[in-house]
Enzyme design. Structure first.
Site, mmCIF file in Angstrom:
data_model
loop_
_atom_site.group_PDB
_atom_site.id
_atom_site.type_symbol
_atom_site.label_atom_id
_atom_site.label_comp_id
_atom_site.label_asym_id
_atom_site.label_seq_id
_atom_site.Cartn_x
_atom_site.Cartn_y
_atom_site.Cartn_z
ATOM 1 N N GLU A 113 10.300 -21.853 -18.069
ATOM 2 C CA GLU A 113 11.189 -20.727 -17.789
ATOM 3 C C GLU A 113 10.635 -19.938 -16.612
ATOM 4 O O GLU A 113 9.432 -19.980 -16.353
ATOM 5 C CB GLU A 113 11.236 -19.772 -18.997
ATOM 6 N N LYS A 115 9.214 -16.743 -14.908
ATOM 7 C CA LYS A 115 8.498 -15.580 -15.429
ATOM 8 C C LYS A 115 9.026 -14.351 -14.696
ATOM 9 O O LYS A 115 8.701 -14.106 -13.534
ATOM 10 C CB LYS A 115 6.993 -15.736 -15.212
ATOM 11 N N ASP A 117 9.595 -10.709 -13.452
ATOM 12 C CA ASP A 117 8.626 -9.654 -13.184
ATOM 13 C C ASP A 117 9.218 -8.291 -13.538
ATOM 14 O O ASP A 117 9.772 -7.585 -12.700
ATOM 15 C CB ASP A 117 8.213 -9.702 -11.711
ATOM 16 N N TYR A 222 14.035 -13.925 -23.997
ATOM 17 C CA TYR A 222 13.348 -15.218 -23.978
ATOM 18 C C TYR A 222 12.690 -15.584 -25.303
ATOM 19 O O TYR A 222 11.997 -16.590 -25.380
ATOM 20 C CB TYR A 222 12.330 -15.290 -22.849
ATOM 21 N N LYS A 310 0.885 -18.411 -12.620
ATOM 22 C CA LYS A 310 1.118 -17.290 -11.707
ATOM 23 C C LYS A 310 1.191 -17.803 -10.282
ATOM 24 O O LYS A 310 0.291 -18.510 -9.835
ATOM 25 C CB LYS A 310 -0.035 -16.287 -11.802
ATOM 26 N N CYS A 404 -9.404 9.595 22.575
ATOM 27 C CA CYS A 404 -8.504 9.833 21.455
ATOM 28 C C CYS A 404 -7.044 9.736 21.924
ATOM 29 O O CYS A 404 -6.669 10.395 22.899
ATOM 30 C CB CYS A 404 -8.763 11.216 20.859
ATOM 31 N N CYS A 407 -5.633 13.561 21.522
ATOM 32 C CA CYS A 407 -6.113 14.745 22.241
ATOM 33 C C CYS A 407 -6.960 14.378 23.451
ATOM 34 O O CYS A 407 -7.475 15.243 24.137
ATOM 35 C CB CYS A 407 -6.896 15.656 21.302
ATOM 36 N N CYS A 422 -12.716 10.531 16.667
ATOM 37 C CA CYS A 422 -12.497 11.662 17.552
ATOM 38 C C CYS A 422 -13.215 12.819 16.883
ATOM 39 O O CYS A 422 -12.981 13.098 15.710
ATOM 40 C CB CYS A 422 -11.000 11.949 17.644
ATOM 41 N N CYS A 427 -8.427 18.664 17.339
ATOM 42 C CA CYS A 427 -7.502 17.554 17.595
ATOM 43 C C CYS A 427 -6.250 17.718 16.730
ATOM 44 O O CYS A 427 -6.345 17.786 15.501
ATOM 45 C CB CYS A 427 -8.187 16.228 17.282
#
Ligand code: IVH
Length: 671
Positions: A113, A115, A117, A222, A310, A404, A407, A422, A427
């Protein structure tokens, strides 16, 4: 209309509406238009209003009813709701097959079947009537979520036979509903759900059934539990029987004569998985014969006659269009991959952090590359690798800048760090990110003040520091993009409410270097007030178990700054609470020493608590919550689907508790 005529018509309407509902939601084959259905439903509602004595609990009008609950009642399952052992590859599956064969001999077959989620639920019918539905909980005791389950239209309120039974299945949110919900959440500036499973669980754990009703959930059953004297001899017959009762069973199941056929089924669905309108995370393989199932039996946690394969984390290929730089609140400059939007594990991904330049070099990531993307832990997008063989030669290497991006001040690499920073305290990016941090969930948790709103307020110079948040007014906010009357009122309320937060939230929100949420809590519990903490010496600080030199230095330096003192005064004047408000830890002597000083690991899906709640409550009792299991771990709390950490705990002989046991102990110890 007299009562008799009404009664006849009501019964006729029940029949018609149930039939149409079944065709639409279970068979996915509607035979009438929505308008026709709605018209009949309205007719029924009118008749019920006129003749209230004709209103029954299983009436099609009764799907969303009643008031919001204040909490869910506990439900003891008639037989335990077990979990499944996991298989991750062919060899795990062949081992499982061998064990089955050893017990039952040569003559057996499997049912495979999908699975689904979502989350496991149990439905209880009495004489055909839906009586109660519950979550799995710890397997023995779950929560009564009947009102929410009734809103799922594929769950019949009355079965086709007047039979008493318990059925189990997976409630889930279809991909389309999930996308629509997340889009709405984002438009409202709310945090979207990470995946459909969380969305489904979140919806079913709402106390107000109107919310669940708006979420368009669905279900596949199920398993049949607790049916006596039945003629049914196999799982596949059981599923067909559920169908005849009007219950929704997944159609993609297949009987497999041997493990080779099982492997084929898995391969097929590994490829076809993206075409499904709902998420699956694997394939469940069950021995078909009920007699053989009985022979194989169960362990404490899971049946020996079934296993869950899985899927590996979904990998998708997309193009890395660009590398964007962002400056965090501590000045760290982080490169982020901007991707051609692509769907992976339930959501559309268009960004993935690349962390730092070293990682970019290591994986040899170039702009324009075709890259493989996964979601680590099913949540965080990650660039796994580059498809070097797909390169055209046009791809460009990336280098971190010297300055930076916000800035323009020079970036530095601190000793022993890979990150570039920085270090300009003015800044704007750092200030803006600091503000975003202050209002975030683990800090002051101001709902409605998301990243976008904060950025707008910062840009408009309405907030320059965190204290300014407490001076915002209606007129300033109503002028912002997408802020209507209601959102402004709600936001102002949320800001007001945040003044009452406990000291630890505020302390964490201030973003003192090295002080994370956990340390903030420890400090708040220890010192109780901001003033006491501000007055603490380095020695007093390092005397505390979890506070090291580096953090102590940083705390002392923070409180010495004139700017910090001014900020705190301003917050105080605005009415922001500066005291610890929360459970006081029990002293080691009175604590029975269950958690105190112990290292505890949480693993698997917790159902009744969030990870954070569990962690906070354990820590409040003096425990340490750690991420990984080692010989030093004292205790492991294993939720559903616990994997390698649980295995390791068993290997080391570490005590393992269920979530239920944890809750029991927490309740016992918390004052
Ligand atoms: S059978 C005693 N069948 O997977 C066995 N479970 O990892 C009961 N699940 O707790 C489970 N689809 O929530 C079974 N077709 C399916 C399933 C399924 C999803 C979930 C279920 C279970 C978990 C185990």
């Amino acid at each position: 209309m007299d009562l008799q005529a009404a009664e006849n018509r009501v019964s006729q309407l029940h029949q018609l509406l149930n039939q149409y509902n079944y065709e639409y939601y279970v068979l996915d084959k509607p035979s009438v238009s929505d308008a026709e259905y709605d018209q009949l439903l309205k007719e029924l509602a009118n008749l019920e209003e006129q003749f209230p004595q004709l209103k029954t609990v299983d009436s099609p009008t009764q799907r969303v009813g009643g008031e919001a609950l204040s909490m869910f009642a506990k439900v003891e399952h008639r037989s335990p709701m077990l979990s499944l052992a996991n298989a991750f590859n062919e060899s795990d599956l062949r081992d499982f097959d061998r064990r089955v064969q050893q017990t039952v001999g040569e003559n057996y077959s499997y049912i495979c079947e999908l699975k689904i989620d979502g989350l496991a639920v149990s439905l209880h019918y009495e004489n055909g009537l839906f009586i109660q539905g519950a979550t799995r909980g710890d397997g023995a005791v779950g929560e009564d979520i009947s009102a929410n389950l009734k809103t799922i239209r594929s769950i019949p309120l009355r079965l086709k036979d007047p039979i008493t039974l318990e059925v189990r299945g997976e409630a889930f949110m279809p991909k389309k509903s999930f996308e629509a919900l997340n889009q709405k959440k984002e438009e409202n500036g709310e945090e979207p759900f990470a995946n459909p499973r969380n969305a489904a669980a979140g919806s079913l754990r709402q106390l107000d059934p109107k919310i669940a009703a708006s979420r368009n959930l669905d279900i596949f059953l199920y398993a049949l539990a607790g049916i006596e004297n039945s003629q049914i001899t196999s799982h596949s017959e059981g599923l067909s029987y559920l169908e005849t009762l009007g219950l929704k069973v997944n159609q993609e199941r297949r009987k497999c004569a041997n493990i080779e056929a099982v492997l084929d089924f898995i391969n097929e669905w590994t490829n076809k998985r993206p075409t499904l309108p709902y998420e699956i995370d694997g394939i469940v393989i069950k021995v078909d014969s009920l007699e053989q199932q009985k022979l194989l039996g169960t362990t404490a946690k899971s049946p020996r006659w079934a296993i869950a394969y899985k899927f590996p984390a979904e990998e998708v290929v997309t193009t890395l269009k660009e590398i964007e730089l962002s400056v965090g609140r501590t000045g760290v400059v982080t490169p982020t991959a901007i991707l051609e939007p692509v769907r992976v594990a339930g959501t559309t991904v268009q960004r993935a952090s690349l962390h730092n330049e070293d990682l970019i070099r290591e994986k040899d990531i170039r702009i324009g590359d075709q890259v493989v993307v996964i979601k680590a832990g099913d949540i965080i997008p990650e660039v796994l690798k580059v498809l070097v063989e797909n390169r055209s030669g046009e791809e460009q290497e990336f280098h971190m800048p010297d300055h930076c991006p916000e800035c323009a001040s020079e970036l530095v690499r601190l000793d022993g760090e890979v990150a570039l920073r920085c270090i300009n305290p003015k800044c704007p990016a750092q200030i803006r990110e600091g503000l975003i941090h202050f209002v975030s969930r683990d800090a002051m948790n101001i709902e409605g003040l998301g990243e976008k709103v904060v950025s707008q307020l910062f840009q408009a110079e309405l907030i320059q520091d965190v204290a300014d948040i407490y001076h915002l007014n209606y007129d300033q906010l109503i002028g912002l993009e997408r802020m209507g009357e209601k959102s402004v009122t709600n936001l102002l309320k949320a800001i007001e409410a945040s003044k009452e937060n406990s000291l630890d939230k505020l302390l964490f929100g201030l973003g003192v270097r090295h002080v994370g949420a956990k340390a903030a809590k420890t400090l708040a519990i220890q010192f109780e007030t901001m003033d006491a903490l501000a007055a603490a010496s380095k020695e007093q600080l390092t005397n505390i178990n979890e506070i090291g030199e580096k953090m102590a230095d940083s705390i002392v330096t923070f409180f010495e700054q004139e700017e910090a003192q001014e900020l705190l005064t301003e917050l105080k004047t605005a009415g922001v609470n500066m005291e610890y408000r929360g459970p006081k830890p029990i002293s080691p002597e009175e604590n029975d020493s269950i958690f105190s000083g112990k290292t505890i690991v949480l693993t698997g899906k917790l159902e009744q608590l969030t990870r954070n709640e569990a962690k906070e409550r354990i820590e409040a009792l003096g425990g340490n919550v750690s991420e990984s299991v080692s010989k030093k771990t004292h205790l492991v709390i294993a939720g559903e689907d616990a994997g390698s950490k649980l295995a390791k705990a068993q290997q080391f002989g570490i005590e393992v508790w269920t979530e239920e046991k944890l809750l029991e102990e927490l309740k016992r110890l918390e004052v």
